[in-house]
Each structure stands twice: as structure tokens, then as C-alpha cells.
Design an enzyme around this catalytic site. Structure first.
Site, mmCIF file in Angstrom:
data_model
loop_
_atom_site.group_PDB
_atom_site.id
_atom_site.type_symbol
_atom_site.label_atom_id
_atom_site.label_comp_id
_atom_site.label_asym_id
_atom_site.label_seq_id
_atom_site.Cartn_x
_atom_site.Cartn_y
_atom_site.Cartn_z
ATOM 1 C CB THR A 150 66.432 -28.440 -15.219
ATOM 2 O OG1 THR A 150 67.007 -27.170 -14.903
ATOM 3 C CG2 THR A 150 65.189 -28.639 -14.390
ATOM 4 N N GLY A 151 68.798 -28.738 -13.117
ATOM 5 C CA GLY A 151 69.206 -28.723 -11.719
ATOM 6 C C GLY A 151 70.683 -29.003 -11.556
ATOM 7 N N GLY B 139 73.743 -30.586 -11.808
ATOM 8 C CA GLY B 139 74.103 -31.647 -12.732
ATOM 9 C C GLY B 139 74.881 -32.785 -12.106
ATOM 10 C CB THR C 206 69.403 -26.856 -17.796
ATOM 11 O OG1 THR C 206 70.565 -26.629 -17.044
ATOM 12 C CG2 THR C 206 69.687 -27.742 -18.990
ATOM 13 N NE ARG D 86 79.201 -28.263 -13.029
ATOM 14 C CZ ARG D 86 77.934 -28.201 -13.411
ATOM 15 N NH1 ARG D 86 77.598 -27.566 -14.513
ATOM 16 N NH2 ARG D 86 76.983 -28.786 -12.695
ATOM 17 C CB VAL D 87 81.326 -30.950 -18.171
ATOM 18 C CG1 VAL D 87 80.161 -31.517 -18.976
ATOM 19 C CG2 VAL D 87 82.319 -30.248 -19.090
ATOM 20 N N GLY D 88 78.511 -30.328 -16.415
ATOM 21 C CA GLY D 88 77.432 -30.943 -15.638
ATOM 22 C C GLY D 88 76.798 -32.099 -16.386
ATOM 23 C CG ASP D 89 72.604 -32.548 -15.804
ATOM 24 O OD1 ASP D 89 73.073 -31.405 -15.603
ATOM 25 O OD2 ASP D 89 71.387 -32.752 -15.938
HETATM 26 N N1 GLY Z 1 72.021 -29.051 -15.166
HETATM 27 C C1 GLY Z 1 72.981 -28.169 -15.651
HETATM 28 C C2 GLY Z 1 74.280 -28.248 -15.006
HETATM 29 O O1 GLY Z 1 74.404 -28.751 -13.907
HETATM 30 O O2 GLY Z 1 75.232 -27.769 -15.583
#
Ligand code: GLY
Length: 331
Positions: free
Chosen positions: A242-243, A245, A191, A219-222
Site C-alpha cells: 500500500t502507499g 504506487g 489500498t 494513471r495506474v499505480g502498483d
Molecule cells: N498503491 C495504490 C496506488 O498507488 O495507486
């Protein structure tokens, strides 16, 4: 599947399949370029971003050096990676979900606390710019899925096929086995989060990603979640992540880091505390990567991560450098 098990598996979903590009990214940390001190001495203007996305910081610097605004710098900076089809973690060329759909997440936040985000949006090459339109042209903060896509068309964005042949072939290969192999520090989260301070001293940030490769549809991350993947407070500073999420969301990581800076911690100390909060929630399993970067009002920067291998790019009048980050493991 239990959520914890899914996270463990998902952090290694593509281990066998995509190790080469990710390893290449990690190997870039062995760069012989000069590095800035861990906590730089407070310089403005300045742009920093997660990982070694040097073309992105170079673009942001182009904006900043001519007196441009930090909001324009972060948008134009991360757009470079959104447009790069060789970057399989952001924008066009990003790896798809397990159904073969490339879904993008992005957010942007300005000096006044205004923010916009798009979640799980398909067929649009520059989600960060749609996020900016959400911020500037609507009464909302977040638009998701088909609604975000429709809004983008209304604002003049073109429909684009985001799935490149390379990412499609890798996905088809992955589908044959869908096997997960645990390999430390091979994660699919490059990211790009970017923070900038302009000559006026104003801070903005942006964050954009195609998210976890072969994630569940929807799915949605951070990254598009204000406070998790990105947070800016122009009185204090900014942070981005990053990482994996899910873990950043659980600690509202970027907001936490900005609040720690408000309480007097340096960007470096705040990033370290942010990572330690995540470790505290994951005592039995730390085989995933999270990296935070932060900047304060003075232009001091910091970063910290769980696994060795994370770096962050920095561009100021002092130079354009790739800074290896200290890590919780092996630190
Ligand atoms: N950090 C990006 C995600 O987990 O989608």
C-alpha cells in the site's frame, strides 16, 4: 512537472481536504485490542490485509474456517471494501481522478502462479472479480480501460456509478485551488492488499484500489501490477503493498520481498529490506508512505512501512488482531 516533483506533490494532494478520514485510519493504530507477535508462529489457515480492514479479514476467515480455498477468501475479503462506499480509496465511493472519473485497479494471483488484473476501469463495482475472470476465462493477464469495462459487461457485471456525492463534493472543492500542502503521513493510499493461506497450505492474494486521489486521467499505480502491488509464489510466500504506487513499481516491491524470503529472510526481514530499497532511491525525500505485508509458507507474517501509522489485520484461529507495523522513520 518533473516526475519527482509530481510524486512529492501527489503524496500530499489531498492533505487539507481529506485529512479527517485518513487521520481516523491512522488513529486506529492506537487500538487497545491484543496484537500478535511481530512474527507470528506459523499458523494456517490465516488471512492478513493491509490496514485495519477488519470486515475484510472477517469475510476471508469465514471462507477459510470452513475449509474454503485461499483464492475465494482473498476475493471475497477485498470485495467487502470495494462495496463499502465509506471507504474512499477502494471501489465504489473511491475518490476520482482530476477529471472527476473514478477509475479502479485490481489484481488477483493464485497458488499456481495464475494471475489477472484490470487497470483504470470505470463503472464496475468489483474490479477484483473482473480480474479473476481475466485470469480464469481469458489467455491474458491484464485488461485496461474500456476493454476491461466491456469485458466485465460481457461477463455479466452491471454498470454502476462509482462516484458518490461525498467524493464528488470533495473533488469539486479540491478543484477550486488544487493546492498541495506537505503533511507527513497524510496520504491517500488505503489500498487493500490481502494474502491468505488455506487449510491445504495454498497461498493466494488480491489487491484493489481507486488509486491516488485526483491523479492524472489514465494513471495506474502498483496495485494491479503483478510483482509490484502483489506477488504470490506458493513455494515461498506472498507479499502486497500500500502507499505511493510509483515507488513500489520502481522496486517491483512485492516480487522483491517474495524473492528475499526465498533466499531465507523471514517475512519481517524481507519487508524491512523492501522498504529500505525504496528509501535508498529516495534519499532526499521520504515524506511519503509505503507499507508492505508478507506471509511465508509456514504462515509466519511480517510488515514494515516508511512512516509510523501503518497497521495490518490478521485473522487466524489465534484471533483477529490489528498489528501496528514498525516503520523506517522513528523506528
Ligand atoms: N498503491 C495504490 C496506488 O498507488 O495507486
Amino acid at each position: 512537472m518533473r516526475r519527482r516533483k509530481f510524486l512529492k506533490n501527489s503524496s500530499t494532494i489531498t492533505a487539507g481536504l481529506i485529512s479527517a478520514p485518513i487521520l481516523a485510519s491512522c488513529q486506529e493504530t492506537k487500538s487497545v485490542e491484543p496484537t500478535a507477535s511481530k512474527e507470528s508462529i506459523g499458523i494456517k489457515p490465516i488471512a492478513i490485509c493491509t490496514w485495519n480492514f477488519q470486515n475484510a479479514t472477517a469475510k476471508a476467515w469465514e471462507v477459510l474456517k470452513d475449509g474454503g480455498r485461499s483464492l475465494d477468501a482473498v476475493e471475497q475479503g477485498v470485495m467487502i471494501e470495494e462495496a463499502d462506499v465509506n471507504n474512499q480509496t477502494v471501489g465504489k465511493g473511491g475518490r476520482p481522478d482530476r477529471n472527476g472519473n473514478v477509475t479502479l485497479d485490481a489484481c488477483i494471483m493464485d497458488k499456481d502462479g495464475n494471475c489477472g488484473a484490470v487497470l483504470c476501469m470505470q463503472n464496475i463495482a468489483h474490479p477484483v472479480s473482473v480480474a479473476r475472470k481475466v485470469m480464469e476465462d481469458t489467455p491474458h493477464v491484464m485488461l485496461a480501460g474500456k476493454g476491461a469495462e466491456q469485458f466485465a459487461y460481457e461477463k455479466g457485471f452491471e454498470k454502476v456509478d462509482l462516484l458518490t456525492e461525498k467524493s464528488k463534493q470533495e473533488w469539486l472543492e479540491w478543484k477550486k485551488t488544487s493546492q498541495y500542502k506537505p503533511i507527513i503521513n497524510i496520504e491517500n493510499h488505503d489500498t487493500i492488499g490481502m494474502l491468505a493461506i488455506d487449510k491445504f497450505g495454498d497461498i493466494s492474494g488480491a489487491c484493489t484500489t481507486s488509486g491516488m486521489a485526483y491523479k492524472y486521467g489514465g494513471r495506474v499505480g502498483d496495485s494491479p501490477i503483478i510483482g509490484a502491488g502483489l506477488f504470490i509464489d506458493n513455494e515461498v510466500g506472498g507479499a502486497t503493498a500500500t502507499g505511493v504506487g510509483e515507488e513500489v513499481v520502481r522496486t517491483v516491491g512485492s516480487f522483491l520481498i517474495v524473492e528475499l524470503m526465498r533466499q531465507g529472510k523471514s517475512p519481517q526481514e524481507a519487508c524491512e529490506e523492501g522498504v529500505k530499497r525504496i528509501i535508498a532511491k529516495n534519499k532526499d525525500n521520504t515524506d511519503f508512505q509505503i507499507g508492505f505485508i508478507a506471509i511465508n509458507k509456514k504462515g509466519e507474517t511480517g510488515s514494515y512501512c516508511i512512516q509510523p501509522g501503518f497497521t495490518f489485520r490478521q485473522y487466524s484461529k489465534e484471533g483477529h488482531v490489528n498489528n501496528p507495523s514498525d516503520s523506517f522513520i522513528n523506528s
